[in-house]
Design an enzyme around this catalytic site. Structure first.
Site, PDB file in Angstrom:
ATOM      1  N   GLU A 353      -7.001  -9.896 -10.620  1.00 45.24           N
ATOM      2  CA  GLU A 353      -6.889  -9.870 -12.086  1.00 45.24           C
ATOM      3  C   GLU A 353      -6.093 -11.043 -12.636  1.00 45.24           C
ATOM      4  OE1 GLU A 353      -5.422  -5.970 -13.026  1.00 45.24           O
ATOM      5  OE2 GLU A 353      -7.083  -4.974 -12.009  1.00 45.24           O
ATOM      6  N   ASN A 396     -10.482 -11.167  -7.163  1.00 42.94           N
ATOM      7  CA  ASN A 396     -11.004  -9.870  -7.613  1.00 42.94           C
ATOM      8  C   ASN A 396     -10.637  -9.655  -9.079  1.00 42.94           C
ATOM      9  OD1 ASN A 396     -12.167  -7.268  -6.950  1.00 42.94           O
ATOM     10  ND2 ASN A 396     -10.114  -6.391  -7.073  1.00 42.94           N
ATOM     11  N   HIS A 431     -15.265  -1.106 -12.956  1.00 44.94           N
ATOM     12  CA  HIS A 431     -14.857   0.142 -13.604  1.00 44.94           C
ATOM     13  C   HIS A 431     -15.716   0.280 -14.856  1.00 44.94           C
ATOM     14  CE1 HIS A 431     -11.416   0.683 -10.980  1.00 44.94           C
ATOM     15  NE2 HIS A 431     -11.084  -0.575 -11.182  1.00 44.94           N
ATOM     16  N   GLU A 460     -14.420  -1.835  -6.892  1.00 41.83           N
ATOM     17  CA  GLU A 460     -13.649  -0.700  -7.421  1.00 41.83           C
ATOM     18  C   GLU A 460     -14.492   0.152  -8.365  1.00 41.83           C
ATOM     19  OE1 GLU A 460      -9.875  -1.822  -9.090  1.00 41.83           O
ATOM     20  OE2 GLU A 460      -9.538  -3.401  -7.610  1.00 41.83           O
ATOM     21  N   ASP A 462     -16.200   2.858 -10.503  1.00 42.04           N
ATOM     22  CA  ASP A 462     -16.200   4.252 -10.932  1.00 42.04           C
ATOM     23  C   ASP A 462     -16.796   4.301 -12.326  1.00 42.04           C
ATOM     24  OD1 ASP A 462     -13.970   3.206 -12.286  1.00 42.04           O
ATOM     25  OD2 ASP A 462     -12.526   4.336 -11.100  1.00 42.04           O
TER      26      ASP A 462
HETATM   27  O1  G3I Z   1       4.463   5.759  -5.475  1.00 44.95           O
HETATM   28  C1  G3I Z   1       4.896   6.468  -6.626  1.00 44.95           C
HETATM   29  C2  G3I Z   1       5.442   7.809  -6.240  1.00 44.95           C
HETATM   30  O2  G3I Z   1       6.579   7.651  -5.451  1.00 44.95           O
HETATM   31  C3  G3I Z   1       5.758   8.584  -7.507  1.00 44.95           C
HETATM   32  O3  G3I Z   1       6.193   9.838  -7.165  1.00 44.95           O
HETATM   33  C4  G3I Z   1       4.513   8.682  -8.367  1.00 44.95           C
HETATM   34  C5  G3I Z   1       4.771   9.427  -9.650  1.00 44.95           C
HETATM   35  O4  G3I Z   1       4.312   8.788 -10.763  1.00 44.95           O
HETATM   36  O5  G3I Z   1       4.100   7.372  -8.681  1.00 44.95           O
HETATM   37  C6  G3I Z   1       3.711   6.670  -7.539  1.00 44.95           C
HETATM   38  O6  G3I Z   1       3.223   5.460  -7.910  1.00 44.95           O
HETATM   39  C7  G3I Z   1       1.976   5.499  -8.561  1.00 44.95           C
HETATM   40  C8  G3I Z   1       0.978   4.755  -7.704  1.00 44.95           C
HETATM   41  O7  G3I Z   1      -0.243   4.637  -8.380  1.00 44.95           O
HETATM   42  C9  G3I Z   1       0.723   5.483  -6.381  1.00 44.95           C
HETATM   43  O8  G3I Z   1       0.213   6.732  -6.606  1.00 44.95           O
HETATM   44  C10 G3I Z   1       2.143   4.819  -9.887  1.00 44.95           C
HETATM   45  O9  G3I Z   1       2.936   5.613 -10.726  1.00 44.95           O
HETATM   46  C11 G3I Z   1       0.790   4.595 -10.522  1.00 44.95           C
HETATM   47  O10 G3I Z   1       0.942   3.786 -11.678  1.00 44.95           O
HETATM   48  C12 G3I Z   1      -0.129   3.880  -9.555  1.00 44.95           C
HETATM   49  O11 G3I Z   1      -1.374   3.723 -10.171  1.00 44.95           O
HETATM   50  C13 G3I Z   1      -2.246   2.841  -9.485  1.00 44.95           C
HETATM   51  C14 G3I Z   1      -2.619   1.679 -10.394  1.00 44.95           C
HETATM   52  O12 G3I Z   1      -3.537   0.839  -9.718  1.00 44.95           O
HETATM   53  C15 G3I Z   1      -1.397   0.886 -10.767  1.00 44.95           C
HETATM   54  O13 G3I Z   1      -1.698  -0.144 -11.552  1.00 44.95           O
HETATM   55  C16 G3I Z   1      -3.495   3.599  -9.106  1.00 44.95           C
HETATM   56  O14 G3I Z   1      -3.159   4.635  -8.189  1.00 44.95           O
HETATM   57  C17 G3I Z   1      -4.502   2.630  -8.491  1.00 44.95           C
HETATM   58  O15 G3I Z   1      -5.698   3.309  -8.258  1.00 44.95           O
HETATM   59  C18 G3I Z   1      -4.749   1.489  -9.446  1.00 44.95           C
HETATM   60  O16 G3I Z   1      -5.653   0.600  -8.857  1.00 44.95           O
HETATM   61  C19 G3I Z   1      -6.012  -0.533  -9.610  1.00 44.95           C
HETATM   62  C20 G3I Z   1      -6.362  -1.626  -8.653  1.00 44.95           C
HETATM   63  O17 G3I Z   1      -5.303  -1.860  -7.774  1.00 44.95           O
HETATM   64  C21 G3I Z   1      -6.704  -2.915  -9.384  1.00 44.95           C
HETATM   65  N1  G3I Z   1      -7.751  -2.695 -10.349  1.00 44.95           N
HETATM   66  C22 G3I Z   1      -7.525  -1.598 -11.256  1.00 44.95           C
HETATM   67  C23 G3I Z   1      -7.226  -0.306 -10.497  1.00 44.95           C
HETATM   68  C24 G3I Z   1      -7.080   0.841 -11.441  1.00 44.95           C
HETATM   69  O18 G3I Z   1      -5.969   0.669 -12.259  1.00 44.95           O
END
Ligand code: G3I
Length: 684
Positions: A353, A396, A431, A460, A462
């Site tokens: 990104e 990406n 997405h 990615e 969905d």
């Molecule tokens: O690891 C912490 C955990 O310790 C905590 O308890 C929990 C509670 O909120 O948060 C956890 O972190 C989260 C993390 O995912 C792991 O689950 C973050 O809050 C959350 O913001 C994070 O979201 C991820 C997101 O990227 C962040 O930007 C999504 O799971 C993930 O699917 C998403 O993936 C991105 C790609 O990398 C890039 N393209 C877009 C895509 C969707 O946003």
């Protein structure tokens, strides 16, 4: 009643879905009484309707419930020796008692409950509690978390983030949590974000939806697309376990770690690299012959703040000194992470990104960019190539179907390639939503980059069921899922047409029970993937494999009571006028108070294939089927009718088809011994 589609799975018959002991990857003890109660509770609330296909058969089971009405703390304890946790009749959310937490001296202090013996690996729990401040206390916020430990390693995981509490009123905090790591210590606790206010909690519950087997007999996506491209899913550790792991290995030939390889996971503090979850994912992939995409070495999100702090700890500004420091951190990170997986990862999202088509030069103004210009991208690719020479190196991005975005990305890749930067491929995140992007725009994106001589991957994908950022539905209609299927099909048709350019297509998630779209852009029910929240195939799945989706919907209910146990089987091959050549084996694979799991096999003892089947029988003791897989069913009084699915309707001569079900019983559970097949009595 309307027939309902449901499905089969390996390991079927070994345990009822509630008997979680067999799914555990830990040696912790399973409380047997709890299992029995849990399954009985599950059967007590049969709730399906055609209006709610997304949660078919998903009666939640209560694993833990504490209401404090007995005047005790019900095993809740203080987190430290400072605060006091005590039963209180002062206020109650329901009834007359709650749990009071007083004398706190730190914001992290609060009530905690040991879950080591109750929470199972790989099961998604909904954890909820009502929380209230004492009357007159200033408003503050609380959060609900899990503390897990293994040896010396301690992790705190937020289940419900900071939630505002107002004095004098109860607030419910509710979130989901899946234990994906082995533990020797496991608790849930409530704390405040700041301050030391006293507070109350009440009506704490931890519930889960019993797993049902995956559909073992439906076509595997990786086989369907074997001649086109590898097909993948983004996963975390939870997706490696139990039914999730079975679904992953059945259908997918490539996987991406959704979060476990990002900077915050792999280098949370400088030069201290941790691969616990990522290594587990790679080990699973290697054991199951699944290729691994790496995601991602450089991003502006999920990068710890220390990365962008200068030598004095202040946020970096654009100086030569900071540029040198930031690039050295970048190099060290990639050298370690990409080097660690040099033999395991076949493609890396090296940078993620980096485009912002709103900028005149099309480049995102991340700290990476403002401090180093394009050098962070140049360095990232060069170091990745050096330490992981066999990996394909990708840039990406999302929204590449938008002309301005893809043009900016195209220009950047052209420029960098002309400089000799080793970019092998362009990743299209894809997405989308039920109305977007169009097939034409998708085709335009893939066509444009084909001309650049780079590999391409869909990385990615969905398809959200929402077309805006504000709508929210409690249930997702069948019409919406059909619209989603249409969009999936249209885009997969484009991918197929470009299979010469595409080296993989990856979904951003395994199934609808775990998707980033449930909390983005707002918290809401979204079901963007190919498998539903119980890991069963959706219309979208059938659309991309080019087969008609079996129809879905039913209404069913069951009641549970009594306490006995039994296990037996019976065979039937009766004769009557109007008979057909078949032999049915009906068995009770497991039985517990009020509930049982049935397994039925239909053998074709004739000389011609059976094309489509409807099996009928009558229960003698008022048994009720609550859910059934590998067939559709109706039950009217004691009469049961089960119909075949598209994938198991044909039974070759000498062959057999099988299905399973969960049922309720009370007092006696006599097995039927007489069956009809397609209206005629089975006669072996
Ligand atoms: O690891 C912490 C955990 O310790 C905590 O308890 C929990 C509670 O909120 O948060 C956890 O972190 C989260 C993390 O995912 C792991 O689950 C973050 O809050 C959350 O913001 C994070 O979201 C991820 C997101 O990227 C962040 O930007 C999504 O799971 C993930 O699917 C998403 O993936 C991105 C790609 O990398 C890039 N393209 C877009 C895509 C969707 O946003």
């Amino acid at each position: 009643m309307v027939p309902r589609r449901n499905a089969p799975g390996p390991g079927y018959g070994a345990n009822p879905p509630g008997a979680k002991g067999t799914r555990m990857r830990t040696s912790r003890r399973v409380p047997v009484a709890l299992l029995a109660l849990s399954v009985a509770a599950a059967l007590g609330v049969g709730v399906w309707s055609s209006a709610t296909p997304v949660k078919a058969g998903t009666a939640p089971v209560t694993a833990v419930s504490t209401d404090f009405e007995d005047g005790t703390t019900q095993n809740w304890a203080p987190r430290s020796t400072d605060e006091t946790v005590a039963n209180s009749p002062t206020v109650a959310h329901d009834g007359t008692h709650s749990l009071a937490v007083t004398d706190r001296t730190e914001s992290w202090q609060g009530p905690t409950l040991d879950l080591l013996d109750t929470m199972e690996l790989g099961v998604q729990y909904t954890i909820a509690a009502w929380v209230r401040l004492a009357d007159g206390d200033a408003s503050t916020s609380a959060r609900l978390s899990v503390e897990r430990r293994l040896g010396d390693a301690v992790n705190y995981e937020t289940v419900v983030g900071d939630t505002t509490l107002n004095a004098g009123s109860w607030t419910q905090m509710s979130g989901t949590y899946t234990l994906a790591n082995d533990v020797d210590f496991l608790t849930v606790y409530v704390e405040t974000s700041d301050g030391t206010s006293s507070f109350f909690i009440d009506d704490f519950t931890m519930t889960y939806v019993p797993a049902i087997p995956i559909e073992a007999d439906i076509p595997a996506l990786k086989d369907v697309f074997a001649d086109s491209f590898p097909i993948g899913a983004a996963v975390g550790r939870a997706q490696l376990l139990g039914e999730h792991g079975q679904l992953l290995s059945k259908h997918f030939s490539t996987l991406t770690a959704g979060n476990a390889m990002k900077w915050d996971a792999t280098e949370p503090t400088e030069d201290a690299f941790t691969y616990t979850d990522a290594d587990a994912i790679v080990a699973y992939a290697n054991a199951n012959d699944i290729a691994v995409r790496g995601h991602t070495l450089v991003w502006h999100n999920q990068t710890p703040s220390w990365v962008f702090q200068d030598a004095s700890g202040a946020t970096m500004t654009a100086t030569e000194e900071n540029k040198t420091l930031l690039l050295s951190r970048l190099e060290n990170h990639i050298r370690n992470v990409a080097g660690h997986y040099a033999d395991d990862i076949y493609a890396w999202d090296v940078v993620n990104e980096v485009i912002d088509e709103g900028q005149s030069d099309g480049l995102r103004r991340s700290t990476w960019y403002t401090v180093t210009g394009l050098d962070y991208i140049r360095t990232a690719f060069a170091v990745a190539r050096e330490v992981a020479p066999n990996a394909k190196l990708y840039i990406n991005d999302y929204n590449t179907t938008v002309a301005a975005k893809r043009d900016a990305l195209y220009d950047l890749v052209s420029q960098l390639k002309s400089e000799g930067i080793p970019i092998d491929g362009v990743g299209h995140q894809m997405h989308g939503n039920v109305d977007w992007p169009s097939a034409a725009d998708t085709d335009a994106a893939l066509t444009k980059f084909a001309a650049l001589g780079v590999e391409q991957q869909v990385t990615e994908m969905d398809i959200s069921v929402y077309t805006d950022s504000t709508s929210s539905h409690d249930t997702i209609s069948a019409d919406l899922l059909a619209r989603q299927a249409t969009r999936y099909q249209a885009l997969f048709d484009v991918y197929a047409a470009h299979q010469a350019d595409l080296t993989s297509v990856t979904l951003w998630g395994l199934a609808d029970d775990d998707t980033w779209l449930k909390t983005f852009p707002i918290t809401r029910l979204d079901l963007p993937l190919l498998f539903d929240e119980q890991l069963q195939s959706k219309p979208a799945y059938w659309s991309i494999i080019g087969q008609p989706s079996p129809t879905a919907s039913t209404t069913a209910s069951a009641s549970a009571s009594a306490s006995t146990s039994a296990s037996a089987s019976a065979s039937a091959s009766a004769s009557a006028s109007g008979t057909t050549a078949c032999a049915v084996t009906y068995s009770v694979a497991g039985q517990w108070p009020g509930g049982f799991q049935g397994a039925v096999a239909i053998g074709n003892t004739g000389t011609a294939a059976i094309n489509g089947w409807t099996l009928g029988w009558t229960f003698a003791d008022g048994q009720q089927i609550a859910q059934l897989w590998n067939g559709g069913f109706t039950q009217s009084g004691s009469t049961v009718t089960v119909t075949s699915e598209a994938w198991n309707g044909t039974i070759a001569a000498g062959g057999s088809a099988s299905f399973g079900f969960l049922g309720s019983w009370d007092g006696t559970n006599t097995m039927p011994t007489s069956f009809t097949l397609n209206g005629q009595t089975c006669s072996g």
